[in-house]
Motif scaffolding. Structure first.
Motif, PDB file in Angstrom:
ATOM      1  N   ASP A 144       0.830  -1.201   0.000  1.00  0.00           N
ATOM      2  CA  ASP A 144       0.000   0.000   0.000  1.00  0.00           C
ATOM      3  C   ASP A 144       0.865   1.253   0.000  1.00  0.00           C
ATOM      4  OD1 ASP A 144      -2.123  -1.774   0.218  1.00  0.00           O
ATOM      5  OD2 ASP A 144      -2.190  -1.621   2.407  1.00  0.00           O
ATOM      6  N   THR A 172     -13.765   5.072  -9.536  1.00  0.00           N
ATOM      7  CA  THR A 172     -12.839   4.229 -10.289  1.00  0.00           C
ATOM      8  C   THR A 172     -11.915   3.400  -9.417  1.00  0.00           C
ATOM      9  OG1 THR A 172     -11.263   6.064 -10.432  1.00  0.00           O
ATOM     10  CG2 THR A 172     -12.833   5.804 -12.250  1.00  0.00           C
ATOM     11  N   ALA A 173     -11.915   3.632  -8.102  1.00  0.00           N
ATOM     12  CA  ALA A 173     -11.011   2.864  -7.239  1.00  0.00           C
ATOM     13  C   ALA A 173     -11.757   2.159  -6.108  1.00  0.00           C
ATOM     14  CB  ALA A 173      -9.939   3.785  -6.664  1.00  0.00           C
ATOM     15  N   PRO A 174     -12.916   1.537  -6.391  1.00  0.00           N
ATOM     16  CA  PRO A 174     -13.649   0.890  -5.292  1.00  0.00           C
ATOM     17  C   PRO A 174     -12.971  -0.371  -4.793  1.00  0.00           C
ATOM     18  CG  PRO A 174     -14.706   0.411  -7.386  1.00  0.00           C
ATOM     19  CD  PRO A 174     -13.604   1.380  -7.676  1.00  0.00           C
ATOM     20  N   ASP A 175     -12.142  -1.010  -5.622  1.00  0.00           N
ATOM     21  CA  ASP A 175     -11.522  -2.276  -5.236  1.00  0.00           C
ATOM     22  C   ASP A 175     -10.111  -2.098  -4.680  1.00  0.00           C
ATOM     23  OD1 ASP A 175     -13.799  -3.600  -6.141  1.00  0.00           O
ATOM     24  OD2 ASP A 175     -13.011  -3.720  -8.184  1.00  0.00           O
ATOM     25  N   ALA A 176      -9.624  -0.872  -4.604  1.00  0.00           N
ATOM     26  CA  ALA A 176      -8.293  -0.636  -4.054  1.00  0.00           C
ATOM     27  C   ALA A 176      -8.302  -0.908  -2.555  1.00  0.00           C
ATOM     28  CB  ALA A 176      -7.861   0.803  -4.320  1.00  0.00           C
ATOM     29  N   PRO A 177      -7.161  -1.274  -1.971  1.00  0.00           N
ATOM     30  CA  PRO A 177      -7.093  -1.477  -0.517  1.00  0.00           C
ATOM     31  C   PRO A 177      -7.550  -0.224   0.221  1.00  0.00           C
ATOM     32  CG  PRO A 177      -5.105  -2.291  -1.584  1.00  0.00           C
ATOM     33  CD  PRO A 177      -5.887  -1.567  -2.644  1.00  0.00           C
ATOM     34  N   ARG A 211      -6.993   3.729  -0.953  1.00  0.00           N
ATOM     35  CA  ARG A 211      -8.157   4.537  -1.318  1.00  0.00           C
ATOM     36  C   ARG A 211      -8.275   5.763  -0.418  1.00  0.00           C
ATOM     37  NH1 ARG A 211     -11.383   0.687  -1.241  1.00  0.00           N
ATOM     38  NH2 ARG A 211     -12.380   0.973   0.780  1.00  0.00           N
ATOM     39  N   GLU A 225     -13.330  -2.546 -20.210  1.00  0.00           N
ATOM     40  CA  GLU A 225     -14.397  -3.540 -20.196  1.00  0.00           C
ATOM     41  C   GLU A 225     -15.391  -3.353 -21.324  1.00  0.00           C
ATOM     42  OE1 GLU A 225     -16.155  -3.131 -16.370  1.00  0.00           O
ATOM     43  OE2 GLU A 225     -14.433  -3.946 -15.283  1.00  0.00           O
TER      44      GLU A 225
END
Length: 581
Positions: free
Chosen positions: A178, A247-252, A256, A366
């Protein structure tokens, strides 16, 4: 006047954000000169080249954000200490460290309002600014900032800030990957601090810096203001902090949170230093206020669109097929074409003759896969229909792209249907809806982004992810031609009044004049013979009063209202010397 236009990933490149808007602005204000300072996002973008430039573009300077050239400067002991102090201060602000501990809201992660302006201590903005401009001054005087931001010292400094008492929980939980990800992002975002754009022959020579987007694009304007006192204005059609959340919902969580804090602090600094902040719609304006923009500085300037390409369609409302729905725009998951296809299945049950034309190309990582998924779903929902055993089947849903023989232009795409449909779950300013309105088409849209603000009362709006409501609205318009005609005519009148290139250019021209007329005198202008130009600056600018409400220290940075600072410079257009001189 001379405008320094600051862009990130957009104009003058062929592909990029706000490219058309910037090009129309520059061409529409042909009486002014523009110096373009562009930050590119990828090697591919640079390889594709620039759009044809307007004659009033005086110069273009570019710098890449996708790579950084290390100047190979090795900082001395004193410079390393300065870097450590400033970067430690920056990291402490982002982590909510000593002097600015974050509240325990949301499980220890500060909310957006707390991080940015609402309940955060005022000193936090000053600490961020001191660290930012301290790093910029170090880069200007000694160089080596890129290497320092990539160094182990930067990672360890960020780690100490995350472990310090008072740091919020997400920062305390940051692990080595991170920390590496955050420092890498900060190095990219802070690359403008190392550029050589801020001298008297660069941004110091312009009358006004106009950042065509927020975030990193505003950094050169902030530094031009800090070093040479050039006034700054910021225009946004989408707030970078909101984009980060989307755009960064899946980042640690640690990555985030820390990057959101940086984006928020940078936005608040740009809004605080700018003379005027413009938003493309009320939705963006609310985000700007939440990020700390003062309401007195905010203006809403809708993006301008060329109405002429849609004039012929708009003046011929009977050209449309009364049983065709059209959806025009990019193909990506945020557009929720799956809900549109399910809604169309309900429409077909009530109006079997109806057809759906989905016009647009896939975009984003996608896009192609999503288009394939939608094609498969359409084939499942609507098996090819044939009138008899010896006739070829036909699917009522078609996927098309603009540029073919049937749909050579966007106007032709909207002209093909009686109703234009938008089914998005995420939307900023809905350009496709404005195009439909200019074509005089009735619309059915989901209530997202600035849709309601754009549509007004000229179309039907339904909740997102609700195929039943979307289908009912489409059927209501398909069955009522007179209502379609009334809504289409009202929509076209609204678009011509609010969303044309002419109104956009006129608004920015007025803002430019307002800012420059209130800006202090910064330079003594000379003619071609080297003599002062006594009437180059209006006399009112010499009145010893404060023209604008400025932040503490801003007047000193500019040399004080009404007092020329720095050495004399040549006029933009040299004045010929008198005969015999």
């Amino acid at each position: 006047m001379r405008i320094g236009l600051l862009t990130e990933g957009g104009y003058p490149y062929v592909n990029g954000d706000a490219r058309l808007w910037c090009d129309r602005l520059v061409r529409g204000l042909a009486q002014h000169e523009f110096d373009v300072y562009a930050l590119s996002r990828s090697e591919h973008q640079e390889d594709e080249g620039w759009v044809p430039l307007s004659p009033n573009v005086r110069r273009v300077r570019t710098a890449p954000l996708w790579m950084a050239e290390d100047d190979e400067v090795v900082l001395g002991r004193r410079a390393r200490r300065r870097f450590s102090e400033h970067f430690a201060e920056l990291a402490a602000v982002l982590c909510g460290g000593p002097g600015g501990a974050a509240s325990p809201a949301a499980g220890g992660v500060p909310s957006a309002a707390e991080q940015l302006s609402g309940s955060a201590p005022t000193s936090e903005a000053d600490r961020f600014a001191n660290a930012l401009y301290g790093l910029a001054e170090l880069a200007r005087e000694a160089g080596g900032l890129t290497g320092a931001l990539r160094s182990e010292t930067a990672v360890r400094t960020l780690e100490r800030a995350c472990r310090a008492p008072g740091a919020h929980r997400a920062a305390r939980e940051a692990r080595v990957p991170d920390l590496l990800a955050v420092t890498a992002h900060l190095e990219r975002a802070l690359r403008p601090l190392s550029l050589d754009w801020y001298e008297d022959d660069g941004l110091g020579a312009v009358d006004l810096c106009h950042a065509a987007s927020g975030g990193t694009a505003a950094l050169p304007g902030l530094l031009a203001l800090h070093f040479t006192g050039v006034p700054l204005m910021v225009t946004e059609y989408g707030v970078r902090l909101r984009t980060h959340y989307l755009t960064a919902p899946d980042a640690p969580p640690a990555v985030r949170s820390l990057l959101a804090a940086f984006q928020g602090r940078l936005a608040a600094e740009a809004y605080g230093r700018a003379e005027v902040v413009t938003a493309g719609n009320t939705h963006t304006r609310r985000w700007q206020e939440r990020c700390g923009a003062e309401r007195e500085k905010l203006r809403t300037v809708y993006p301008g669109m060329a109405a002429q390409p849609f004039a012929e369609v708009g003046e011929s409302p009977d050209r449309a097929d009364p049983y065709t729905l059209v959806r025009v725009g990019r193909v990506e998951p945020a557009k929720d074409l799956v809900s549109l296809l399910h809604a169309f299945a309900e429409v077909r049950k009530q109006e079997p003759r109806t057809r759906l034309r989905i016009v647009g190309a896939p975009t984003g990582p996608e896009g192609a896969a999503y288009l394939g998924h939608c094609r498969t779903l359409a084939a499942q929902l609507f098996p090819d229909e044939a009138e008899g055993p010896h006739a070829a089947g036909d699917n009522p849903v078609s996927f098309e792209e603009i540029g073919g023989p049937e749909l050579p232009s966007v106007a032709d795409a909207h002209a093909a249907g009686a109703v234009t449909v938008l089914s998005s779950v995420v939307e900023g300013f809905p350009v496709g809806l404005v195009e439909a309105m200019l074509c005089g088409r009735a619309t059915v849209s989901t209530d997202v982004g600035a849709v309601v603000e754009v549509i007004g009362g000229t179309g039907l709006v339904v909740p997102p992810r609700n195929p039943r409501a979307l289908a009912d609205a489409c059927v209501a318009l398909l069955r009522d031609p007179q209502r379609r005609a009334r809504l289409g005519a009202a929509a076209r009148a609204r678009a011509l009044e609010l969303f044309t290139v002419e109104q956009n250019i006129e608004a920015f021209h007025g803002i430019y004049l307002e800012i420059v007329s209130h800006a202090p005198v910064r330079r003594v202008l000379l003619d071609g013979a080297g003599a002062p130009l006594p009437f180059a600056v209006p006399a009112e600018a010499h009145v010893p009063v404060r023209w604008t409400a400025a932040s503490p220290g801003l007047a000193a940075a500019r040399g004080g209202p009404g007092r020329a600072v720095g050495g004399p410079v040549r006029a933009t257009t040299p004045v010929p010397a008198p005969e015999g001189a």
